[in-house]
Design a protein around this motif. Sequence first.
Motif, PDB file in Angstrom:
ATOM      1  N   THR A 114       0.841  -1.205   0.000  1.00  0.00           N
ATOM      2  CA  THR A 114       0.000   0.000   0.000  1.00  0.00           C
ATOM      3  C   THR A 114       0.877   1.257   0.000  1.00  0.00           C
ATOM      4  N   TYR A 115       0.418   2.264  -0.722  1.00  0.00           N
ATOM      5  CA  TYR A 115       1.143   3.538  -0.798  1.00  0.00           C
ATOM      6  C   TYR A 115       0.178   4.687  -0.502  1.00  0.00           C
ATOM      7  N   TYR A 116       0.558   5.512   0.456  1.00  0.00           N
ATOM      8  CA  TYR A 116      -0.279   6.653   0.832  1.00  0.00           C
ATOM      9  C   TYR A 116       0.178   7.934   0.135  1.00  0.00           C
ATOM     10  N   ALA A 117       1.388   7.930  -0.400  1.00  0.00           N
ATOM     11  CA  ALA A 117       1.907   9.121  -1.088  1.00  0.00           C
ATOM     12  C   ALA A 117       2.089   8.802  -2.567  1.00  0.00           C
ATOM     13  N   SER A 118       1.541   9.658  -3.427  1.00  0.00           N
ATOM     14  CA  SER A 118       1.604   9.424  -4.876  1.00  0.00           C
ATOM     15  C   SER A 118       3.044   9.312  -5.361  1.00  0.00           C
ATOM     16  N   GLU A 119       3.908  10.144  -4.811  1.00  0.00           N
ATOM     17  CA  GLU A 119       5.292  10.172  -5.263  1.00  0.00           C
ATOM     18  C   GLU A 119       5.968   8.816  -5.019  1.00  0.00           C
ATOM     19  N   GLU A 120       5.715   8.252  -3.846  1.00  0.00           N
ATOM     20  CA  GLU A 120       6.308   6.944  -3.522  1.00  0.00           C
ATOM     21  C   GLU A 120       5.738   5.845  -4.417  1.00  0.00           C
ATOM     22  N   LEU A 121       4.450   5.966  -4.719  1.00  0.00           N
ATOM     23  CA  LEU A 121       3.813   4.978  -5.593  1.00  0.00           C
ATOM     24  C   LEU A 121       4.436   5.013  -6.988  1.00  0.00           C
ATOM     25  N   VAL A 122       4.590   6.210  -7.515  1.00  0.00           N
ATOM     26  CA  VAL A 122       5.155   6.346  -8.863  1.00  0.00           C
ATOM     27  C   VAL A 122       6.592   5.831  -8.892  1.00  0.00           C
ATOM     28  N   GLU A 123       7.342   6.111  -7.861  1.00  0.00           N
ATOM     29  CA  GLU A 123       8.721   5.609  -7.795  1.00  0.00           C
ATOM     30  C   GLU A 123       8.734   4.081  -7.764  1.00  0.00           C
ATOM     31  N   ALA A 124       7.786   3.496  -7.012  1.00  0.00           N
ATOM     32  CA  ALA A 124       7.710   2.031  -6.933  1.00  0.00           C
ATOM     33  C   ALA A 124       7.352   1.446  -8.303  1.00  0.00           C
ATOM     34  N   LEU A 125       6.462   2.101  -9.019  1.00  0.00           N
ATOM     35  CA  LEU A 125       6.087   1.630 -10.360  1.00  0.00           C
ATOM     36  C   LEU A 125       7.281   1.724 -11.304  1.00  0.00           C
ATOM     37  N   ARG A 126       8.017   2.813 -11.173  1.00  0.00           N
ATOM     38  CA  ARG A 126       9.150   3.044 -12.064  1.00  0.00           C
ATOM     39  C   ARG A 126      10.260   2.027 -11.818  1.00  0.00           C
ATOM     40  N   TRP A 144       5.258  11.698 -16.570  1.00  0.00           N
ATOM     41  CA  TRP A 144       5.930  10.940 -17.626  1.00  0.00           C
ATOM     42  C   TRP A 144       6.463   9.595 -17.140  1.00  0.00           C
ATOM     43  N   ARG A 145       6.526   9.403 -15.828  1.00  0.00           N
ATOM     44  CA  ARG A 145       7.106   8.165 -15.288  1.00  0.00           C
ATOM     45  C   ARG A 145       6.135   6.984 -15.318  1.00  0.00           C
ATOM     46  N   VAL A 146       4.854   7.260 -15.624  1.00  0.00           N
ATOM     47  CA  VAL A 146       3.884   6.157 -15.701  1.00  0.00           C
ATOM     48  C   VAL A 146       3.201   6.139 -17.064  1.00  0.00           C
ATOM     49  N   LYS A 147       2.695   4.961 -17.415  1.00  0.00           N
ATOM     50  CA  LYS A 147       1.923   4.846 -18.656  1.00  0.00           C
ATOM     51  C   LYS A 147       0.589   4.160 -18.343  1.00  0.00           C
ATOM     52  N   VAL A 148      -0.428   4.509 -19.132  1.00  0.00           N
ATOM     53  CA  VAL A 148      -1.751   3.935 -18.918  1.00  0.00           C
ATOM     54  C   VAL A 148      -1.818   2.557 -19.580  1.00  0.00           C
ATOM     55  N   VAL A 149      -2.230   1.566 -18.817  1.00  0.00           N
ATOM     56  CA  VAL A 149      -2.323   0.197 -19.335  1.00  0.00           C
ATOM     57  C   VAL A 149      -3.763  -0.135 -19.738  1.00  0.00           C
ATOM     58  N   ALA A 150      -4.712   0.330 -18.970  1.00  0.00           N
ATOM     59  CA  ALA A 150      -6.120   0.023 -19.283  1.00  0.00           C
ATOM     60  C   ALA A 150      -7.035   1.033 -18.605  1.00  0.00           C
ATOM     61  N   GLU A 151      -8.182   1.285 -19.245  1.00  0.00           N
ATOM     62  CA  GLU A 151      -9.185   2.123 -18.589  1.00  0.00           C
ATOM     63  C   GLU A 151     -10.067   1.203 -17.759  1.00  0.00           C
ATOM     64  N   LEU A 152     -10.284   1.577 -16.498  1.00  0.00           N
ATOM     65  CA  LEU A 152     -11.026   0.698 -15.590  1.00  0.00           C
ATOM     66  C   LEU A 152     -12.465   1.142 -15.386  1.00  0.00           C
ATOM     67  N   TRP A 153     -12.682   2.451 -15.382  1.00  0.00           N
ATOM     68  CA  TRP A 153     -14.023   2.972 -15.071  1.00  0.00           C
ATOM     69  C   TRP A 153     -14.082   4.425 -15.490  1.00  0.00           C
ATOM     70  N   ARG A 154     -15.288   4.876 -15.872  1.00  0.00           N
ATOM     71  CA  ARG A 154     -15.482   6.273 -16.264  1.00  0.00           C
ATOM     72  C   ARG A 154     -16.803   6.735 -15.666  1.00  0.00           C
ATOM     73  N   GLY A 155     -16.828   7.868 -14.993  1.00  0.00           N
ATOM     74  CA  GLY A 155     -18.072   8.378 -14.414  1.00  0.00           C
ATOM     75  C   GLY A 155     -17.792   9.541 -13.491  1.00  0.00           C
ATOM     76  N   SER A 156     -18.869  10.048 -12.868  1.00  0.00           N
ATOM     77  CA  SER A 156     -18.670  11.174 -11.950  1.00  0.00           C
ATOM     78  C   SER A 156     -18.629  10.650 -10.512  1.00  0.00           C
ATOM     79  N   VAL A 157     -17.781  11.268  -9.731  1.00  0.00           N
ATOM     80  CA  VAL A 157     -17.605  10.856  -8.337  1.00  0.00           C
ATOM     81  C   VAL A 157     -18.348  11.838  -7.453  1.00  0.00           C
ATOM     82  N   GLU A 158     -19.264  11.319  -6.638  1.00  0.00           N
ATOM     83  CA  GLU A 158     -20.044  12.208  -5.743  1.00  0.00           C
ATOM     84  C   GLU A 158     -19.156  12.713  -4.619  1.00  0.00           C
TER      85      GLU A 158
END
Lengths: 158, 368
Positions: A114-126, A144-158
Amino acid sequence: VERRVSVNAKTPVLATLLVVVNLCGVTRAAPERVLVLVAGSSSTIAALPQPEIRRLYLGAPVIRDGQALEPLRNLSDRSLQEVFLQRVVFMSERAYEHQILSKVFRVGGKRPATYYASEELVEALRSSPNAVSYMWLDAARTDWRVKVVAELWRGSVE
Amino acid sequence: MPQSLRRSYERTTWSSLVALALLSAPGALLAQHSHDAHQASGSEILIFPKIDLWSTSDLDTQSPPYERESEAAVDLFATADVKHVRLLGEFFVSKTEHELERGQIGWQFGETTFWFGRFHNPIGYHNPQFHHGAFLQTTIDRPGIVAFEDDGGVLPMHIMGFLVEGSHLFGHLEFAYSFAAGQGPELSDKGLEPFDLLDPSAGAHEPAFTARVSFRSTRRNAPELGVFVNRSDILADRLDVHEVEQQNAGIYGVWEGAHWRVVSELFDVRNDVIYPDGTTGNGDFAHGYAQAEYLLTDKWSLYSRIERTADVDNAYLRLMPGFVPKRELVGAQYRIGKKHVLKFETSEGHASGDDFRTGSFSWSAAFP
């Protein structure tokens, strides 16, 4: 009769008010958001079907090019996490935590990191070419450090 | 020092050493791979403590509670992956017993894992799913048909040998499989006794085989359905029986919605009880249970289970006085945060000709 005439006279005003209220409502509606599966920009992971993504996050081994994919949880945004669990894994957070604990107890392995900080998550992915995670499309497009692999869901978040 | 005490002391020491080794192995692996954050997180150590309190009263005599008991126990679990090799160990300690529940080494080949060691027999749904993870299972009591061997169990819950398990996705349908072959339990005056990893020379253990397959759609709220078969030759270390040839087959289903879940299993058990004079007794019976759970709020859930056995009076179950063939149970579960659960349960059951009522309370947790 007088009363009926009076109501009729107010009708255009009410209609105008309704239109204004509606317009305000439209402008205040949550914007559409897109949830995507991401990997490090140098990763060779190709598109994954949604059932495979669900299995991966439930602890089943998913193999691509002879390598086991590694799911990472993005807990940097509460609504992102909720949408992912509800729309992709089909579980509440409580049920999901229980499920992955149960899976590890049964067959070994490890729960998704689990990653609570986006920066750490992106580094782990990289740093791990077999790791995948999920984020909003707008965040993925601007990094630029990440690439999209698949679209999972599209909609509005309440 | 008397022989029995000495043996018990040696066994405790040996158990403690094995438990320490189990827990320290993943730690050592962590240190070895500390240069790689992802490899380093390839292990887990889990601790499942629990405290159970219960009182039982005899419904036939309407006597006040004649038995009040408590048990504090800890289930220690550790697992680690090193490339394609997976290690798994589980050690159970309570006031009355300590047992190396599982000790397995496995090789992961794609979606399939090949295991060797002592493992939970993949018979039915409940046994491999929950076992000693009290925190993970909804109820306090296990269904009678999957009771542990030392707790009135009538089927082999552990096997020592080989296990192959995995799953594969066909479109939206997930197919899971488990095949086990190894040494099953022995039948003594105390009941079934599985292979003991800490005392491998104890008892005589004959072959046991289990196969289980299950299907589940990956769509929302799809049910899981499974079938299983088992064959065990059980040698007896007692004067009145020579051997039991056991074959059983069954089906199970798990249905769930957003707020509810139903689990049910049916077992058809065939036993040929072979006596010392060569004659055979019929020990066939059928057992089924259904358990319903309802999530009332975020913290509270309610549950109920009914268990029934057909053809209870048979040559095999007469050897198993601890078996509970019939029970009705209701309970409630209260979650405190993510790591603690309180359970309150009452049940009426029947065993060895007695009807009894049990009231139970349990605290269980999972760390970290």
